[in-house]
Design a protein around this motif. Sequence first.
Motif, PDB file in Angstrom:
ATOM      1  N   SER A  44     -13.685  31.260  28.931  1.00  0.00           N
ATOM      2  CA  SER A  44     -12.550  32.174  29.037  1.00  0.00           C
ATOM      3  C   SER A  44     -11.404  31.465  29.744  1.00  0.00           C
ATOM      4  O   SER A  44     -11.423  30.247  29.920  1.00  0.00           O
ATOM      5  CB  SER A  44     -12.969  33.467  29.744  1.00  0.00           C
ATOM      6  OG  SER A  44     -13.423  33.194  31.053  1.00  0.00           O
ATOM      7  N   ALA A  45     -10.428  32.199  30.174  1.00  0.00           N
ATOM      8  CA  ALA A  45      -9.176  31.651  30.692  1.00  0.00           C
ATOM      9  C   ALA A  45      -9.356  30.828  31.963  1.00  0.00           C
ATOM     10  O   ALA A  45     -10.255  31.076  32.768  1.00  0.00           O
ATOM     11  CB  ALA A  45      -8.203  32.788  30.966  1.00  0.00           C
ATOM     12  N   SER A  50      -5.225  34.944  33.079  1.00  0.00           N
ATOM     13  CA  SER A  50      -5.232  36.336  32.593  1.00  0.00           C
ATOM     14  C   SER A  50      -4.119  37.141  33.256  1.00  0.00           C
ATOM     15  O   SER A  50      -3.380  37.872  32.583  1.00  0.00           O
ATOM     16  CB  SER A  50      -6.588  36.989  32.848  1.00  0.00           C
ATOM     17  OG  SER A  50      -7.583  36.358  32.080  1.00  0.00           O
ATOM     18  N   ASN A  51      -3.960  36.995  34.568  1.00  0.00           N
ATOM     19  CA  ASN A  51      -2.873  37.691  35.260  1.00  0.00           C
ATOM     20  C   ASN A  51      -1.516  37.166  34.810  1.00  0.00           C
ATOM     21  O   ASN A  51      -0.561  37.930  34.676  1.00  0.00           O
ATOM     22  CB  ASN A  51      -3.020  37.542  36.776  1.00  0.00           C
ATOM     23  CG  ASN A  51      -4.220  38.301  37.309  1.00  0.00           C
ATOM     24  OD1 ASN A  51      -4.682  39.265  36.704  1.00  0.00           O
ATOM     25  ND2 ASN A  51      -4.733  37.872  38.441  1.00  0.00           N
ATOM     26  N   LEU A  53      -0.765  36.060  31.880  1.00  0.00           N
ATOM     27  CA  LEU A  53      -0.475  36.639  30.561  1.00  0.00           C
ATOM     28  C   LEU A  53       0.082  38.051  30.696  1.00  0.00           C
ATOM     29  O   LEU A  53       1.005  38.431  29.969  1.00  0.00           O
ATOM     30  CB  LEU A  53      -1.730  36.632  29.686  1.00  0.00           C
ATOM     31  CG  LEU A  53      -2.157  35.263  29.180  1.00  0.00           C
ATOM     32  CD1 LEU A  53      -3.566  35.325  28.601  1.00  0.00           C
ATOM     33  CD2 LEU A  53      -1.175  34.722  28.157  1.00  0.00           C
ATOM     34  N   ASP A  54      -0.455  38.825  31.630  1.00  0.00           N
ATOM     35  CA  ASP A  54       0.090  40.159  31.891  1.00  0.00           C
ATOM     36  C   ASP A  54       1.546  40.063  32.351  1.00  0.00           C
ATOM     37  O   ASP A  54       2.400  40.826  31.891  1.00  0.00           O
ATOM     38  CB  ASP A  54      -0.737  40.890  32.953  1.00  0.00           C
ATOM     39  CG  ASP A  54      -2.080  41.356  32.442  1.00  0.00           C
ATOM     40  OD1 ASP A  54      -2.236  41.521  31.221  1.00  0.00           O
ATOM     41  OD2 ASP A  54      -2.986  41.564  33.281  1.00  0.00           O
TER      42      ASP A  54
END
Length: 110
Positions: A44-45, A50-51, A53-54
């Motif tokens: 995964s990332a 991930s944050n 990308l948000d």
Amino acid sequence: MASPRWIVLKFGGTSVSTLPRWETIARIIRDRLAEGLRPVVVCSALSGISNALDRLLAEAMAGRGEAALEGIRKPHLELGRAMGWTLKPCCALTLKSWSASRWAQRCCAR
């Protein structure tokens, strides 16, 4: 003779963020293979992505986001360089060339 058992190995975050961590992942995979297992590897990332990308989506929706995009690109490019990869011109992605703002508006319009 029975088929080797499958095993799922999932890595993400800090465990995929540096070259030494990827060397550890390779060792773990080799160890599972030596045990007669059939590993399926899921990655995964990278740590913080991930944050990021948000944040990128929010910034793109506001018509900006180059800094947020750079915050995603930079760790990936640094990891690639550490691994000895040659980077191609396609890595020169910008919000302008990608039109992320328009994409985000179409995908997120309510």
